[in-house]
Scaffold this active site. Structure first.
Site, PDB file in Angstrom:
ATOM      1  N   TYR A  74      62.737 -39.085   5.329  1.00 38.12           N
ATOM      2  CA  TYR A  74      61.791 -39.481   6.398  1.00 38.12           C
ATOM      3  C   TYR A  74      60.722 -38.391   6.332  1.00 38.12           C
ATOM      4  CZ  TYR A  74      60.594 -41.730  10.914  1.00 38.12           C
ATOM      5  OH  TYR A  74      60.017 -42.539  11.754  1.00 38.12           O
TER       6      TYR A  74
ATOM      7  N   TRP B  51      58.698 -36.574   7.377  1.00 37.92           N
ATOM      8  CA  TRP B  51      58.169 -35.178   8.256  1.00 37.92           C
ATOM      9  C   TRP B  51      58.702 -33.981   7.627  1.00 37.92           C
ATOM     10  CZ3 TRP B  51      54.362 -35.346  11.635  1.00 37.92           C
ATOM     11  CH2 TRP B  51      54.158 -36.677  12.521  1.00 37.92           C
TER      12      TRP B  51
END
Length: 771
Positions: free
Chosen positions: A116, A118
């Site tokens: 993901y 981030w």
């Protein structure tokens, strides 16, 4: 490009998703100072020193005992097994052998590359790019598409307006500050979310723009169950809507405007298609239900007179309808976005400075900042030969139901059979819902491999845990498409323990598997960073060249990025000439009725915006076993679950657990007081939390932010004893169109916890790991 060298003596420049900073490491601690050019630096910078807390870090490679002794296979012990320390050569050999076994035995469709975006603000050490590059040179993997942030919106926008420009490049803040007369903030524009941006935010400007608009005389209306979803200084009128009923309110506003003849008939005729179908729905031609203010009042808790008054105010002034990302993270989440666009079309102000609609203002620091007209330095990921993918929020379905068919955006798809999950960057036990179900899902693969910096729930559910460095322990380039600076992210501290960068781990695996040259391209880390910078420079138009080679840039620490338009009005050209500037929709216009969506036959997403009551509202608030409606929003004290043990995050805990807010009346009805330890239950699970009383929360509503590290260490007491709301939320898609995340809302009960509270162990290493 202007060059602005700025160095704090003894400190090194660096950057995070919540902004640039300077840091000095003395071995016994880290001192962090905000960049002095940032007008509103984020308090989340206070969490950063916790990244170097050895007590929570994964300091060496580890294998889960059950997997090491018993070999690959489904195993329900994941999540509560002990770990065995390995040497790096042992770990690399085991991981490479298992990757090779799975891809040769079952094919690359049996590999899932989980990540993901981030994991880092850096452009090179971006875990998602690193893992995809590595798995692609091995023949590819099943991947995810979309995101948890606005997963329902993206497919819908492609059908309705032909693309993602409302997300990527809405009307810019300077235009709003100068021209918007009325901000109607559906879901609010919370200052907490405007602290962060994927890739960084060199200057936090949103609070200043909002203040400027208010000083000019702009009016603000907040439509949210939480009063602090908009800054108090903006003096907004607060309409405390029942969560999940925003679509009904937006439809009623449109019906009222049309009924009173205040709509823009010409805009609806020349720039939209399907208004006749929508109008029939608004006036009950199909179902006999007129979607007027009285109808909406019974659903939303906002009285009819207020709805009528608001409709008149919106039609009389230059109005911006802002739709937060949070609106669409619930069942039928496509509908409030579509209804908000329809309302803006009825008003007819789309394409005018300061009017129309925007999606995500306040949801991220970059929304409304404008986008750079050129690409950024980016690590090439190569080509993934595997065509299989899943919507990101359906990962548990994939692992639990291999071969099961499902609908997604007009397609009938089938979940692949996954034997090996490889995760680098991100923590699904933060983003996903129904964590009990997710734990069952992670018990299914033969093997789970994770790169982790900390002993998060993701690490505890992996069979091989490979220690990854944090951003502070490596060099990189930091920037974002909506940002104004490129940051030289100097390494601040040496790697802790035996931690390695994702690149170094994948390089060792690639060497073991005979594809090192293909993965590295013949470059080391520093060579890649320099190459990315110089390659980016070479691709820029000549007038935008920064005039600094890599060495000079690295010494300066930062360069300003020009070329971003100071003013941008969403759909300005389309408004001026819809024939010449057609949208990428079948009609070339805004589709208030989509024949394509209608052709899919989805009862949970018809061909026009519609009120579809979510299951959470099957009973009125206050009724049933779970009388309260929980809002599980993003936290103010950290980014997602990152650095949950950091200073800003830790100071907000109550009894060491995540704070839950209730209206004083709801607390009094349950005999509760502020500071009490409470047990929150839903049909899905339970959590312990610390109670905070606040009249900023609508009666009948509870609010518990996401991001507390999942702690199932005392299941006899609660599913999570630390206060993670994702043990309470259901794991279902928004609709068959988008299959987005629905983690925003769920029904709960809140009661006093009277037993002996178990300790929070989320921030302790698992068994077998030296503390």
């Amino acid at each position: 490009m202007a060059h602005h060298g700025f160095v704090i003596e003894g400190y090194r420049p660096h950057s995070a998703h919540w902004g640039p900073f300077h840091a000095a490491y003395a071995g016994d601690g880290l001192d962090v100072r905000p960049d002095p050019r940032d007008p509103a630096p984020s308090p989340l910078l206070r969490n950063i020193p916790a990244a170097l807390d050895e007590r929570l870090r994964v300091l060496a490679p580890y294998a889960r005992r059950g997997w090491l002794d018993g070999g690959p296979g489904a195993d329900g012990r994941r999540g509560h097994d002990e770990y065995v320390r390995l040497s790096w050569p042992e770990a690399i050999e085991l991981a490479a052998a298992e990757l090779d076994r799975c891809r040769r035995t079952f094919g690359n469709t049996a590999l899932y590359g989980g990540s993901y975006g981030w994991g880092s603000a850096g452009r090179f050490h971006h875990p998602q790019s690193q893992i995809h590059r590595f798995l692609n040179v091995l023949g590819g993997c099943v991947r995810s598409v979309g995101n948890y942030s606005f997963g329902a919106s993206a497919p819908l926008l492609r059908h309705v307006v032909g693309g993602l420009e409302p997300l990527d490049n809405p009307t810019s803040w300077p235009v709003l500050a100068e021209h918007t007369e009325h901000f109607v903030c559906v879901g609010g524009m919370p200052a907490k979310n405007a602290q962060v941006n994927a890739g960084g935010a060199a200057r936090h400007t949103v609070p200043g723009h909002l203040r400027a608009a208010r000083a000019r005389g702009a009016r603000f209306t907040l439509i949210s169950p939480l009063r602090d979803d908009l800054a108090a200084e903006l003096d907004a009128e607060w309409l405390p809507v029942v969560p999940g009923t925003d679509t009904a309110l937006l439809l009623a506003l449109s019906q009222t405007i049309v009924d009173r003849g205040l709509h823009d008939e010409n805009f609806l005729r020349t720039h939209c298609t399907g208004f006749d179908r929508l109008r029939d729905y608004l006036f009950g031609a199909d179902d006999g239900v007129v979607k007027d203010a009285a109808w909406a009042a019974a659903l939303t808790g906002i009285d009819a007179a207020t709805i009528v008054r608001l409709a008149g105010q919106m039609a009389a002034r230059r109005t911006m309808v802002t739709l937060s990302w949070s609106l669409q993270r619930s069942r039928h989440g496509e509908q409030p976005v579509w209804a908000g666009i329809a309302l803006a079309c009825v008003l007819g102000q789309i394409g005018l400075p300061g009017g129309g609609f925007g999606h995500g203002y306040g949801s991220s620091a970059g929304v409304g900042e404008g986008s750079l007209p050129y690409p950024l330095p980016t690590l090439p990921q190569g080509r993934n030969p595997v065509e299989e993918y899943i919507p990101v929020a359906r990962v548990a379905d994939m692992l639990l139901e291999p071969g099961q068919e499902y609908d997604f955006d007009g397609q009938r798809r089938r979940y692949p059979g996954i034997r090996l999950v490889y995760w680098a960057g991100g923590n699904p036990f933060h983003h996903h819902q129904d964590l009990t179900r997710l734990r069952r899902a992670f018990a299914r693969p033969d093997t789970v491999i994770a790169h982790e910096q900390f002993w998060t729930a993701m690490a505890r559910h992996a069979d091989l845990v490979l220690p990854a460095t944090t951003t502070l322990e490596r060099d990189d380039l930091g920037c974002a498409r909506q940002d104004s600076a490129l940051i030289a992210m100097h390494r601040v501290a040496p790697p802790l323990g035996e931690a390695r960068s994702d690149f170094a781990i994948f390089r060792a695996l690639a060497a073991e598997l005979g594809v090192e040259q293909e993965f590295t391209g013949g470059r080391g880390e520093r060579e890649w960073i320099e190459h990315l910078y110089e390659d980016w420079r070479a691709r820029l138009p000549g007038e935008l060249d920064p005039g600094l080679d890599f060495a000079a840039f690295w010494q300066a620490g930062r360069i300003e990025l020009p070329g971003k338009p100071a003013r941008h009005v969403l759909y300005e050209d389309f408004r001026a000439d819809p024939r010449r500037h057609r949208l990428s929709t079948p009609s070339g216009l805004i589709e208030l009725y989509s024949a394509e969506i209608a052709s899919y036959g989805y009862a949970d997403c018809p061909g026009h915006p519609a009120w579809l009551a979510p299951e959470e509202l099957a009973e009125p608030l206050g009724d049933g076993e779970f009388p309260l409606l929980l809002v599980a929003n993003n936290p103010a004290t950290r980014l997602h679950s990152q650095l949950d043990h950091g200073a800003t995050s830790a100071e907000a805990k109550v009894h060491g657990r995540e704070p839950l807010r209730l209206h004083p009346d709801d607390a009094a009805a349950r005999g509760l007081a502020g500071g009490d330890l409470v047990r929150v239950t839903s049909a899905t699970g339970s959590a312990l939390a610390g109670l905070v009383l606040s009249d900023a929360v609508r009666p009948g509503v509870a609010q518990l932010s996401t991001g507390a590290w999942f702690d199932p260490s005392a299941p006899e007491v609660a599913t999570c004893v630390h206060g993670n709301p994702n043990v309470l939320t259901r794991d279902v898609g928004t609709s068959r169109l988008a299959q987005g995340c629905t983690g925003q809302l769920t029904r709960v009960q809140v009661e006093a916890f009277t037993g002996t509270p178990p300790p929070v162990r989320a921030h302790e290493p698992p068994r077998g790991v030296d503390a």
